[in-house]
Design a protein around this motif. Structure first.
Motif, mmCIF file in Angstrom:
data_model
loop_
_atom_site.group_PDB
_atom_site.id
_atom_site.type_symbol
_atom_site.label_atom_id
_atom_site.label_comp_id
_atom_site.label_asym_id
_atom_site.label_seq_id
_atom_site.Cartn_x
_atom_site.Cartn_y
_atom_site.Cartn_z
ATOM 1 N N ALA A 14 10.928 78.974 23.031
ATOM 2 C CA ALA A 14 10.906 79.319 21.603
ATOM 3 C C ALA A 14 9.692 80.148 21.301
ATOM 4 O O ALA A 14 8.595 79.772 21.631
ATOM 5 N N ASP A 28 8.023 81.050 14.165
ATOM 6 C CA ASP A 28 9.108 81.864 13.671
ATOM 7 C C ASP A 28 9.686 82.705 14.792
ATOM 8 O O ASP A 28 9.546 82.425 15.935
ATOM 9 N N SER A 29 10.321 83.815 14.453
ATOM 10 C CA SER A 29 10.962 84.600 15.476
ATOM 11 C C SER A 29 10.049 85.653 16.035
ATOM 12 O O SER A 29 9.024 85.960 15.497
ATOM 13 N N PRO A 188 11.969 76.969 14.327
ATOM 14 C CA PRO A 188 12.688 76.399 15.464
ATOM 15 C C PRO A 188 11.934 75.276 16.157
ATOM 16 O O PRO A 188 12.521 74.259 16.522
ATOM 17 N N GLU A 189 10.597 75.452 16.332
ATOM 18 C CA GLU A 189 9.821 74.429 17.017
ATOM 19 C C GLU A 189 9.779 73.109 16.259
ATOM 20 O O GLU A 189 9.575 72.053 16.842
ATOM 21 N N GLU A 191 12.029 71.479 15.126
ATOM 22 C CA GLU A 191 13.129 70.617 15.527
ATOM 23 C C GLU A 191 12.759 69.735 16.716
ATOM 24 O O GLU A 191 13.312 68.651 16.891
ATOM 25 N N SER A 213 17.253 76.248 11.160
ATOM 26 C CA SER A 213 16.122 76.992 11.699
ATOM 27 C C SER A 213 15.792 78.177 10.807
ATOM 28 O O SER A 213 16.644 79.022 10.533
#
Length: 317
Positions: A14, A28-29, A188-189, A191, A213
């Protein structure tokens, strides 16, 4: 040159990390350096005092507050005669720790609680002093934490004022028996990290209907919360959107979210008295209040982080 030390923990796939305010975030992305190199906050580099200034490549995670802090570090170092180019918006903690390991960056602004949990998922410390001690104990040999600031930016679970009133929420514990009907938003992390979804289940016994997410702390997260696409969200406490939108930060009576003091994380290879003095001066000047105000300038007013950083350094150092 590649560092001789190795990160003890495996890197995750991630490349996202949560942040305050608009734009990308380290939770984030983005899988790499989405920003690129830039001069140190637009400042000229003076001769290094006694030739000891050297060069320090300043990196940042990919969210606005961390970029702002990196620009502040770079401006302060440049004023001290240190060559301080920047590599901004690198990515998540997993990503920029790899950059410190391979020598592509030398310094990043860190958050004690997040770093300590990354290095030791079983951490139980919550106070500033204990969290800092735990992080130092588990740091890879090639890294060093300098003086922490009193400025703190913590993870938080946030709901709208309407949701808080409707469900009678003032603390995370109040979500017991209600979370199953709610959608939780976060990076995402969040989660999988110990202080994220897993921590909410372990510490508070909460299981949400769904995890969505998002680029936590960004405009997307704020809009998702406002529009009801998520019912609760992970947003950092210095995000101006909390006050601007009347959001409610739920209290954390079990201290799931540990102290998050801002601190320079730096490679020992580049530490010298000039570098340390400049960065310690930044830490001494940073407060939660002035950081929050700077985030208003950057996020709400759309000012350039480098310009805001230069103003802060000129006025406070």
């Amino acid at each position: 040159m590649r560092r001789t030390w190795l990160i003890a923990l495996p890197l995750t796939t991630a490349f996202l990390l949560a942040g305050c305010g608009g734009g990308g975030d380290p939770l984030d992305s983005g899988s790499g350096d989405t920003g690129g190199d830039s001069p140190a906050a637009g400042t000229a580099t003076a001769p290094a005092p006694d030739g000891e200034g050297g060069e320090v490549v300043v990196g940042s995670a990919n969210f606005p507050e961390n970029e702002l802090l990196a620009e502040i570090y770079a401006a302060a170092l440049s004023d001290a005669g240190v060559d301080a180019p920047t590599k901004l918006n690198i990515g998540s903690r997993e990503t920029y720790m790899a950059g410190l390991e391979d020598g592509s960056i030398d310094l990043v602004p860190e958050y004690t609680g997040g770093l300590a949990t990354y290095l030791n998922p079983d951490i139980t410390a919550t106070s500033s002093e204990e969290v800092l001690a735990d992080a130092k104990e588990n740091l890879p040999d090639g890294l060093q934490l300098l003086q922490i600031s009193q400025a703190e930016d913590k993870d938080a679970l946030v709901v709208t004022g309407e949701t808080a009133k409707e469900l009678g929420l003032s603390s995370i514990a109040d979500l017991k028996g209600k979370a199953g009907d709610l959608v939780l938003g976060g990076p995402p992390e969040f989660e999988t990290r110990p202080n994220g979804v897993d921590g909410l289940k372990k510490v508070y016994g909460l299981e949400f209907k769904q995890f969505r997410s998002l680029a936590a702390g960004s405009n997307l997260t704020v809009q998702a919360l406002k529009n009801g696409q998520v019912d609760a969200a992970n947003i950092f406490t210095t995000d101006p959107a909390i006050e601007e939108n009347g959001f409610v930060v739920l209290e954390d009576p079990e201290s799931l979210f540990a102290a998050q003091n801002i601190v320079p994380l730096i490679s020992k290879d580049v530490v010298n008295p000039t570098v340390e003095e400049a960065l310690d001066a930044v830490s001494a000047a940073l407060t939660t209040q002035n950081l929050t105000q700077m985030m208003v300038q950057v996020v709400s007013n759309g000012e350039d982080p480098a310009d805001v950083a230069r103003q802060f350094v000129d006025e406070n150092l």
